[in-house]
Structures are given as C-alpha cells and as structure tokens.
Design a protein around this motif. Structure first.
Motif, short mmCIF file in Angstrom:
data_model
loop_
_atom_site.label_atom_id
_atom_site.label_comp_id
_atom_site.label_asym_id
_atom_site.label_seq_id
_atom_site.Cartn_x
_atom_site.Cartn_y
_atom_site.Cartn_z
N THR A 1 96.62 35.68 80.57
CA THR A 1 96.34 36.38 81.36
C THR A 1 94.35 36.19 82.07
O THR A 1 94.32 35.98 81.81
CB THR A 1 95.68 36.48 79.93
OG1 THR A 1 96.74 37.14 78.94
CG2 THR A 1 94.98 38.25 79.55
N GLY A 2 94.14 37.29 82.76
CA GLY A 2 92.99 36.82 83.82
C GLY A 2 93.51 37.38 85.13
O GLY A 2 94.68 38.25 85.20
N THR A 3 92.72 37.99 86.16
CA THR A 3 92.57 38.38 87.66
C THR A 3 93.31 36.77 88.25
O THR A 3 93.82 35.93 88.02
CB THR A 3 91.61 38.86 87.80
OG1 THR A 3 90.63 37.20 88.23
CG2 THR A 3 90.77 39.33 87.44
N LYS B 1 103.90 42.56 75.38
CA LYS B 1 103.86 41.65 74.81
C LYS B 1 104.21 40.80 76.45
O LYS B 1 103.35 39.52 76.03
CB LYS B 1 105.17 41.57 74.76
CG LYS B 1 105.43 41.80 72.97
CD LYS B 1 106.81 41.80 72.22
CE LYS B 1 106.98 41.81 71.02
NZ LYS B 1 108.32 41.22 70.90
N ASN C 1 103.18 48.28 79.42
CA ASN C 1 103.26 49.15 78.16
C ASN C 1 103.74 50.40 78.55
O ASN C 1 104.11 50.51 79.81
CB ASN C 1 101.35 49.46 78.33
CG ASN C 1 100.61 48.41 77.63
OD1 ASN C 1 101.00 47.53 76.52
ND2 ASN C 1 99.10 48.38 77.39
N THR D 1 103.16 51.15 82.17
CA THR D 1 102.44 51.01 83.21
C THR D 1 102.25 49.52 82.91
O THR D 1 102.12 48.52 81.78
CB THR D 1 101.47 51.38 82.82
OG1 THR D 1 100.68 51.73 80.99
CG2 THR D 1 100.80 53.52 83.07
N ALA D 2 102.31 48.73 83.86
CA ALA D 2 102.00 47.22 84.28
C ALA D 2 100.59 47.08 83.59
O ALA D 2 99.47 47.77 84.24
CB ALA D 2 102.12 47.28 85.98
N ILE D 3 100.41 46.50 82.78
CA ILE D 3 99.11 46.08 82.29
C ILE D 3 97.90 44.73 83.43
O ILE D 3 98.29 44.90 84.21
CB ILE D 3 99.03 44.74 80.39
CG1 ILE D 3 100.24 45.51 79.72
CG2 ILE D 3 97.79 44.60 80.18
CD1 ILE D 3 99.93 44.82 78.95
N PRO D 4 97.01 45.88 83.21
CA PRO D 4 95.87 45.18 84.83
C PRO D 4 96.03 43.52 83.55
O PRO D 4 95.64 43.41 82.58
CB PRO D 4 95.41 45.63 85.19
CG PRO D 4 95.35 46.99 83.71
CD PRO D 4 96.62 46.79 83.11
N GLY D 5 94.97 42.85 84.45
CA GLY D 5 95.23 41.43 83.84
C GLY D 5 95.69 40.58 83.61
O GLY D 5 95.33 39.61 82.57
N ARG D 6 96.83 40.77 84.09
CA ARG D 6 98.38 40.05 83.62
C ARG D 6 98.95 39.23 85.32
O ARG D 6 99.11 40.13 85.86
CB ARG D 6 99.71 41.38 82.87
CG ARG D 6 98.79 41.46 81.89
CD ARG D 6 98.57 40.20 80.32
NE ARG D 6 98.71 41.20 79.25
CZ ARG D 6 97.47 41.60 78.70
NH1 ARG D 6 95.98 41.28 79.84
NH2 ARG D 6 97.15 41.65 78.06
N GLU E 1 101.50 39.15 90.61
CA GLU E 1 101.19 40.29 89.70
C GLU E 1 101.74 41.60 90.34
O GLU E 1 102.15 41.90 91.36
CB GLU E 1 99.62 40.44 90.31
CG GLU E 1 98.54 41.76 89.43
CD GLU E 1 97.19 42.27 89.86
OE1 GLU E 1 96.71 42.22 89.31
OE2 GLU E 1 97.18 41.55 90.56
N ILE E 2 102.37 41.90 89.37
CA ILE E 2 102.75 43.11 88.89
C ILE E 2 102.09 44.41 89.31
O ILE E 2 101.17 44.34 88.57
CB ILE E 2 103.90 43.58 88.48
CG1 ILE E 2 105.06 42.28 87.09
CG2 ILE E 2 104.53 44.65 87.85
CD1 ILE E 2 106.04 41.85 88.65
N LEU E 3 101.94 45.05 90.44
CA LEU E 3 101.00 46.27 91.08
C LEU E 3 101.70 48.01 90.07
O LEU E 3 100.83 48.51 89.66
CB LEU E 3 100.59 46.54 92.56
CG LEU E 3 100.19 44.93 92.57
CD1 LEU E 3 100.60 45.07 94.24
CD2 LEU E 3 98.84 44.44 92.51
#
Lengths: 708, 220
Positions: free
Chosen positions: B115-117, B146, B150, B159-164, B179-181
């Motif tokens: 979790t983070g950028t 998870k 989401n 949607t791919a959660i941002p910050g993962r 990073e999945i966009l």
C-alpha cells in the motif's frame, strides 16, 4: 464551518448598515401570515423561531406546476434526486430524511427511502409549508432535514371550477412541435367543487393527468417514453358543531399507472420486458377540535393511510414466466394534542400511537406482515419573554417495538433586534427509524450478476444457513458488525434571520450544520460460492452537511417583483475525511498512475451540488396579466467512484452543472375565464446520463373556468 | 449508439493524431491495441488481453479459460506453450494474476501487495514477506477490496485501487514493482451508466506499468 459562521457575521454587520426604518409594505405584511407546521400551532410567520418558507397556491399556478416535484425543484436549497422516483434533498440530506405530510399526517409508500414526488398532485391545494432543520421534537422519525407539509383547502368560497391543460414537447427535434412521432405529450383535467350548508363546507376535487414521461432503459443511455396516467380525488368536509367544537374529515386517493415496455440486457442477452406498474395511495384523516375556552384547546386526530405499489413484467424470451414486485404499507395513527396558554406562555403537549405495517415480495414472503408499533409523547413550551424575544423548547420521545427508542429535544429562539432585523436560531435532534426494507429485505438481483441485499434482522440467519449448505465462500469483516439496527440520529443547528434592507427588499438568510451519526449504509458482509456479493445494512457512517441559504425578495416596482435564492453546500463522510487526513487515500492521475489524494480534491457525499440557485422575475398588473421567468441553477454533482479509491473526488464521475429556464404567462379574460401559457426548459437542456427524467423543451396551454 | 459515438471519436482522435504525428514518425498507436512502451526505468503495458469474454452463458460471462503470460525481464508476452518454464513472470486471466512459483510454475517467484504509491516505493521494505501461489490461494490476493481491485456489484464495475503496488520476485529471482492502471480496454473504466455488454466485453484488458531491477537488488 468556520468560514460559514464568519460569513453570517459579516452579513449581520453589512445588513445592519443597510437597514432602514420603514415598516409599511407588502413584504412586511407577509410576516402576519399564519403558519402551522413549525410549531404544530397556528403562529404568525414573523413569530416562528425556525427557518420556514411558504409556497402559495398562486406561486404554484403561475409556475404551471402539476406535481409536487415541479414546484419543489424551483425552490432554492431543495434539489430533486433521480433514483427510485423523484426524491427531495434538503440541506444536503437524502430524501429518506425529509418528512412529507399531507395536512399534518405522514405520507407513506417509500421505495428505497424515496417518496416519489411525481406521485403527488398539487392542483387543488391551499399551500405548501417547508420547515428546515430537525423537527423530530414534534414529528418523530424522518423529520431530520425538515418537513414539507401539503395543506389542502378545506373551506373557501362556494364555487365550481374546471381546468384543462395540454402540453407537448419534441426534445429530439429541439423546437417543440406538436406533430411527429417523437412528440411527448401531457394533458391534465381538473375539477373543483366547493359548497356550503349553513357553516359546514364540502370541498371535492378531482384531477386526471396523463404524461409521456421520459425514462431510460436500465443500464443504457437509450431513452424511452413511459406513459403515465395519474388520478387524484380529494374530499373534505369541515363543520363547526358549535362554537366550541369543530370537525374535519379528509379523504384523498391517488392512483397512477405506468406502462412499461423496454429492452433489458442481462449480461449481454437482450430481451424485451413489458407490463405495468401501479401505485395506489389512500389517506383518511379526521380531526376533531375542541376549545375549552380561549386559552385551552384540544384536538384528536385519527389517521389511516394505505399504499400499494405493484409491478408486473413479462419477458419476450420467457413467455411463461413473469416478474412481480409488490409493496404494501398500512399506517394507522391516533394523536391527541393540547394547547394551553398561560399569560405569555404556550404549552403544547400530546401523545400518539402508530401501527405501521408492510408486505413486500422483496421480503421473505409477500404474505408475511412486518409490523412496528410506536408509542410517543411530545411537549413544547413557547415563551414570549418580551415583544422582542420568543424562546421555544420542545421534546419528543418515541418508543418503538422493533428497535431502540428515540429521544428528540429541540430549542429555538426568535429575537427582533430592531424594526428591520430579526434573528432566529435553533438546535435540535432529529432521527430516522430504520425502515422495513433495512430490516427485512431479502432481494437477489438475478439480472445483474446475482448479488443479494439482506435486511439486518434476517441477514445473520440467512448467511449462517447458506454457510451450513456450503454456499458461502467468504465472510467479510463487516459481517461482525451486523446487529439490530438503531435509528440514525442527527444534531442540527440553524442560525439566521430576516432583514428588511428597505421597505421593498427582504433578505432571509440561514446557516446550517447537520451532524449525522450511525448513518445506515449498505456494506458487503459475505460472498457466495459463485462470487456474487451479499450486502446488508449497518449503522456505520458518520457524516455532516453544512451550508448557507440566502433568499432575497425585491418588489422592484408595483408590477415587477424579483426573487432570488442561493444555497452553498458542503458535505463529508467523517471517516473518509479522517482517512484522507491520515494519508491513507490515493487518487489516479489522468494517465492512470496513482498518488496521495489531497484534501481539497475530496468532494464529500454523492449527488450533492455545492451551489444551487434560482432567480424568478414576475410582472403582474391590475388587469390580471402575469408574465414570469424562472431560472434554476445547479452546479456539478458527483455520482460514482471512477478511480477505485472508494470515495468521491474531483476526477470521479459527475454530472455537469446546468441552468434551466422556465417561462409562463397568464391572463384573467374576465371574472370566470383564465388562460395560461408556458414553456418549460426553454433552452432544451438535456443530460441523458445524469438527468434521465428531464425532458427537453415543453410548451403548455391551460384554461380555467370558474362559476361562483 | 454510445459505442459508435465513442468509435467515431476514437477514429477522429486517431486521424487527428495521425496528421499531427506524421511528420515526426509514422507510428500511430490505437488506444485499444496491445502496446508496450518503455520510458526510462518505467515500462507501460496497455491492453493486455486476459482471457477476454467470448459470450454470456447460463453461468454468466465466460472466456476461453486461458492465461496470458508475460515476462517482466523481456517486456513481452510469452507463448502459453512455455507455461511450464521459467520464461514468464506474471500470468493473467480475469481478475487472477499468478506468479511463477508454487502451484503456478517452476520458477523462483513471489509477490505481495504493497500500500503506497509506485513512485514512493524506492526499495522493497526489509520486513516484507513474499508469498507464493498455493491454488486456490494466490500471492496476489484475489477478491474485492483485498488485493489490487474493488468490484461493485450494483454497477458491475471493477476498479484497480489507487495506491496499490504489486511487489514481484520474478521467476529468476529478480525484483520488480508493478502498478495495475486499469482493467478495461483502452485504459478507461466504462461509465456506470454504460450498458452491461460494454462493461462485460471491454473488461479483462489490463493496463499496468512496472520497473524491473536487472541487477537483482531490491532497489528500484
């Protein structure tokens, strides 16, 4: 909040500079109008201690409004929402939190918390009173954002009146033309009969309305017409038995039928479904009033209301099956109220008992009756300390059979600072009881992936059952939070007032803040073996709404009056706000890469416009001619999370801000005959995705004939 | 109607772009095509088809049931005939992302969701635990909320959660951050009001970016 209170202070200061000392005008005399909804007693508008506005019969007629939705959408600070019918958003709260009354008694038949305002005909009513701020101290559940009370004419002069209206529009072609395939038509017939026998009055009205309503095919942007027939009949008998006793009996029936015929897309397989939806409302209200003497009055109100919504759909690809959706609600209420005046104090107290029952195909079984009983008592003390200062304190206690009790206090004041400035303030608690849907829903949407929504009472039982059959793949964290739902509570503060800038300009202003606790929200609690989600209801969210309302009335000349309203609104989910401040929320840039979300990018709750306003210009002369132009503005509002961070921010999906312009004109040809003509949505504004029910430009012509 | 409008717009954009770019170079990228672009240390992959939908059956939408294999070291797709080798690092099918280890392959892979950028992750934290695939449990956790996405049932959108960030140990034991966009064709999530068929048939097209550390260290 800080910025809003500063703004209010500034307003006070600037207005006291402007204020002049002249008190003879039509605007001043409007303060003498008697209103009922704010305190449940007849009170002069100028003495009311909380924000209240009145929509008169004349306003409704001159705007050419036929349904409650039409006129409410032209009021500043009220916004019409579009899911599950037209709902009302007041002070930024969802439609679930505004109580809608007919002559002081609640209307029922909400779908997903929304009472469809298109269902309510308003051609034969006296006025509408709107009270903002929590009013549960008098009205109990649902009166969290405020109360809208539709008051019918139960007396009036002897007359017979006929009205007819025809309207059309051709939104696809732009300029309205009554000819062609894509014409949307509406027509309305209206009849009113008032007669008197000695002192008794009988008032009967009947209304029939047809409209080619515009809807949209589910999950598509294709528009379809949806013919709706609506009938309203209303009868009231009001009679003084003697000079101490008065009896009023009211009965109203509303019936709509909506024809449906549209293509549905079930995971890519298209089939046509057709059928109809009907809604049936019946309200029976009897009010008995007794005056012991000038200072002691008592009333008994017995009310029953029945609602039935029924939808049956057949499918072209499955001729032998049909889909039936039925919802019935019965509510019975008996209430006693007593008003005792003692010198400069008015005590109002009473008690009541409610039986609320529902049946639905969306619960476990349509034949099983869900029932709640509510026993309540309320008391209010209105204390006129001086000509300048009135203090009102009230409290209500609601004891519910199937969930926790609610206690709702409220305090408010009105202070006349000088001849031109009046200040009002109130602080109160509001609540909304969990509704039957949140307790008993048992719904699986097979048309959209098979997800289920379960009411909180049965959710644990059903999930455990499924688990023992091996149908559950996963229990979510929120499952542990499932328990008996509690009412949702709010604390609302309103501070504002009225300033006469001069004898022709009246400015009303109000700053508000509502803090809502334990907001019920749908959360995923488990996953089925096939991956479909199971949702239920949990008291989980905390939110606030705050803002500022301004309302300026200016009598520019004898013929021209201008009124303008504005609402500034800010909302937030408090947990979302805390997560953003803690640096736990990310956002996507346009290229899809992510970074931390900035606080200023957060937009708060869904479907809220930060800015709303209206301007209304009316010309009226002594020959019975009027012309008006009404402009309505709503700024951008956010609808869906596009970037996956679970909350709404500035690059999420939103509807564009827009203006609507409506014009109307009318003339009294003689004492009997009246003609009106109007055009709604002059600029033909349309937004298929986010305002699916807004039809394009519509023109109408109406004629009214009165025999006295 | 909507789709064709988008099509026309896309074509217009293409023609416009084509005119603009003609003098510079002749490479015109269709935003819906599979594409790998390298810019410094960052590799961006667009529209990697991951068992895309063939039709809708009684049990819902279905694909061919085949994984698409990808090598972070060579920036390219790997033929499915090589599935039992250490040539690939990630395999995609629907929302499942496998790594080359455990029950999924013979490699020395591993992964976890951070979790983070993407930019802030400059080195793999020392206390990290790399997991391996043990079907039906995967190192890159499946399920809405998870792992990396989401899913919303009512709007039927993923949607791919941002910050993962997916921190990957490749088949050969090197490290990469991914990073999945986006999960939809054209790197664009459909509108919530779009038709179900757009939401279904445009899904399972991954766009993602990554940085691959060739020297075997955990610093990116």
């Amino acid at each position: 909040m800080k910025s809003i209170s500063q703004t209010i202070l500034l307003l006070f200061l600037s207005m006291s500079l402007f204020a002049q000392q002249d008190t003879t005008s039509a605007l001043f005399s409007s303060m003498e109008e008697v209103v009922i909804t704010a305190t449940k007693t007849e009170t002069k508008l100028g003495n009311v201690t909380m924000p209240i506005s009145i929509i008169s019969k004349k306003n409704i007629d001159q705007a050419g409004s036929l349904r409650l939705k039409d006129i409410l959408q032209e009021q500043a600070g009220l916004s019409i929402t579009n899911g599950f019918g037209a709902g009302i958003q007041m002070q930024g709260l969802n439609p679930d939190y505004t109580l809608i009354l007919l002559n002081g008694a609640p209307l029922v038949g909400r779908t997903a918390g929304v009472l469809d305002l298109k269902r309510i005909g308003i051609t034969n009513i006296k006025k509408i009173e709107i009270v903002k701020g929590p009013s549960s101290s008098l009205y109990g559940s649902e009166a969290m954002a405020g109360v809208i009370n539709i008051i019918t004419e139960n007396n009036g002069d002897k007359k017979i009146q006929f009205g007819a209206r025809y309207g059309f529009g051709n939104p696809n072609l732009g300029w309205a033309s009554p000819i062609g395939k894509s014409v949307f038509k509406n027509s309305d017939l209206n009849f009113l009969f008032i007669t008197k026998y000695k002192k008794a009055a009988l008032n009967f009205s009947s209304n029939a309305f047809y409209v080619d309503a515009i809807s949209f095919r589910p999950y598509s942007s294709e528009r379809i017409t949806q013919p709706i027939w609506q009938f309203t009949n209303q009868l009231s008998i009001s009679t003084p038995i003697n000079n101490k006793n008065n009896f009023t009996f009211l009965v109203r029936n509303g019936y709509d039928q909506i024809k449906q015929n549209f293509a549905i897309n079930n995971n890519g397989a298209v089939s046509t479904s057709f059928g109809k939806e009907t809604n049936n409302d019946l309200n029976i209200n009897s009010i008995y009033k007794h005056s012991f003497n000038e200072n002691i009055k008592s009333s008994l109100n017995v009310y029953a209301t029945f609602y039935k919504g029924y939808q049956k759909l057949n499918f072209s690809n499955k001729p032998d099956s049909s889909y039936i959706d039925e919802f019935r609600q019965h509510l019975y209420r008996a209430e006693n109220q007593n008003d005792v005046r003692l010198k400069n104090m008015l005590f109002t107290f009473g008690a009541g008992y409610v039986i609320d029952q529902a049946h639905s195909t969306r619960y476990d079984n349509v034949e099983s009756r869900k029932q709640n009983q509510i026993l309540y008592a309320f008391a209010q003390h209105e204390w006129t300390l001086s000509k300048k200062l009135i203090l009102t304190t009230g409290v209500r206690y609601d004891h519910n059979k199937i969930f926790a009790a609610a206690f709702s206090p409220k305090f408010s004041f009105r202070y006349i600072a000088n001849k031109t400035i009046t200040i009002k303030g109130s602080i109160g608690r509001g609540f909304k009881a969990p509704d039957f849907r949140q307790l008993y829903l048992n719904f699986t949407n097979n048309a959209a992936g098979g997800y289920s929504v379960l009411g909180s009472i049965d959710a644990i039982k059903i999930i455990q059952q499924m688990q023992s059959l091996g149908q559950i793949s996963e229990i979510k964290y929120d499952y542990n939070k499932l328990s008996t739902l509690k009412p949702e509570f709010s604390t609302g503060i309103n501070l504002g007032g009225t300033v006469f800038l001069n004898k022709n300009i009246q400015l009303d202003f109000n700053g508000f803040r509502n803090d809502i606790e334990g907001l019920i929200d749908v959360r995923q609690v488990a996953t089925k073996l096939n991956g479909a989600q199971i949702f239920s209801y949990i008291n989980i969210k905390n939110a606030y709404t705050q803002g500022l309302e301004l309302d300026l009335k200016w009598k520019a000349t004898k013929q021209i009056s201008i009124s303008t309203g504005y609402q500034l609104l800010e909302t937030a989910d408090k947990d979302e706000l805390a997560n953003i401040k803690a640096g736990k929320v990310y956002i996507r840039n346009a290229d899809g890469t992510s970074r931390l979300l900035l606080l200023k990018e957060y937009v708060g709750l869904a479907n809220r416009s930060n800015h709303m306003g209206n301007v209304k210009i009316t010309y009226e002369n002594k020959y019975g001619l009027f012309i008006n132009t009404r402009l309505i503005y709503k700024s951008q509002w956010y609808v869906g999370d596009r970037d996956g961070n679970g909350l709404l921010n500035k690059n999420d999906e939103s509807g564009d801000g827009y203006f609507l312009i409506n014009v109307a004109a009318g003339k009294d040809l003689n004492t009997k005959l009246k003609l009106n003509i109007g055009m709604d949505n002059v600029t033909n504004y349309q937004d298929v995705n986010y305002l699916p029910n807004l039809s394009g430009r519509m023109i109408y012509l109406s004629i009214n004939y009165t025999l006295k | 109607m909507k789709k064709s409008t988008i099509g026309i717009l896309a074509m217009a954009a293409l023609i416009f772009n084509a005119c603009k770019n003609d003098e510079v170079n002749n490479v015109v990228v269709n935003p819906n095509d599979f594409n790998v672009a390298v810019s410094g240390k960052i590799v961006t992959v667009k529209n990697l088809a991951a068992d895309t939908i063939l039709g809708v059956g009684a049990m819902g939408p279905y694909g061919a049931g085949k994984y698409t294999f990808f090598s972070l070291g060579t920036n390219s797709k790997i033929a499915s005939t090589d599935s039992a080798t250490s040539n690939w690092d990630l395999a995609f099918a629907g929302t499942t992302i496998r790594i080359n280890a455990g029950t999924s392959g013979p490699g020395n892979g591993g992964a976890f969701v951070y979790t983070g950028t993407f930019d802030a992750l400059t080195t793999v934290p020392i206390d990290s635990t790399f997991k391996i695939d043990q079907a039906p449990t995967y190192a890159i956790t499946k399920g809405s909320g998870k792992g990396w996405y989401n899913y919303d049932g009512p709007t039927n959108l993923l949607t791919a959660i941002p910050g993962r960030v997916l921190v990957i140990r490749t088949a050969s034991g090197k490290y990469a951050k991914v990073e999945i966009l986006n999960y939809y064709r054209g790197n664009t999530t459909p509108l919530s009001t779009a038709s179900d068929s757009i939401k279904i048939y445009d899904s399972r097209y991954y766009s993602f970016r990554y940085t691959y550390q060739t020297d075997g260290t955990t610093t990116f």
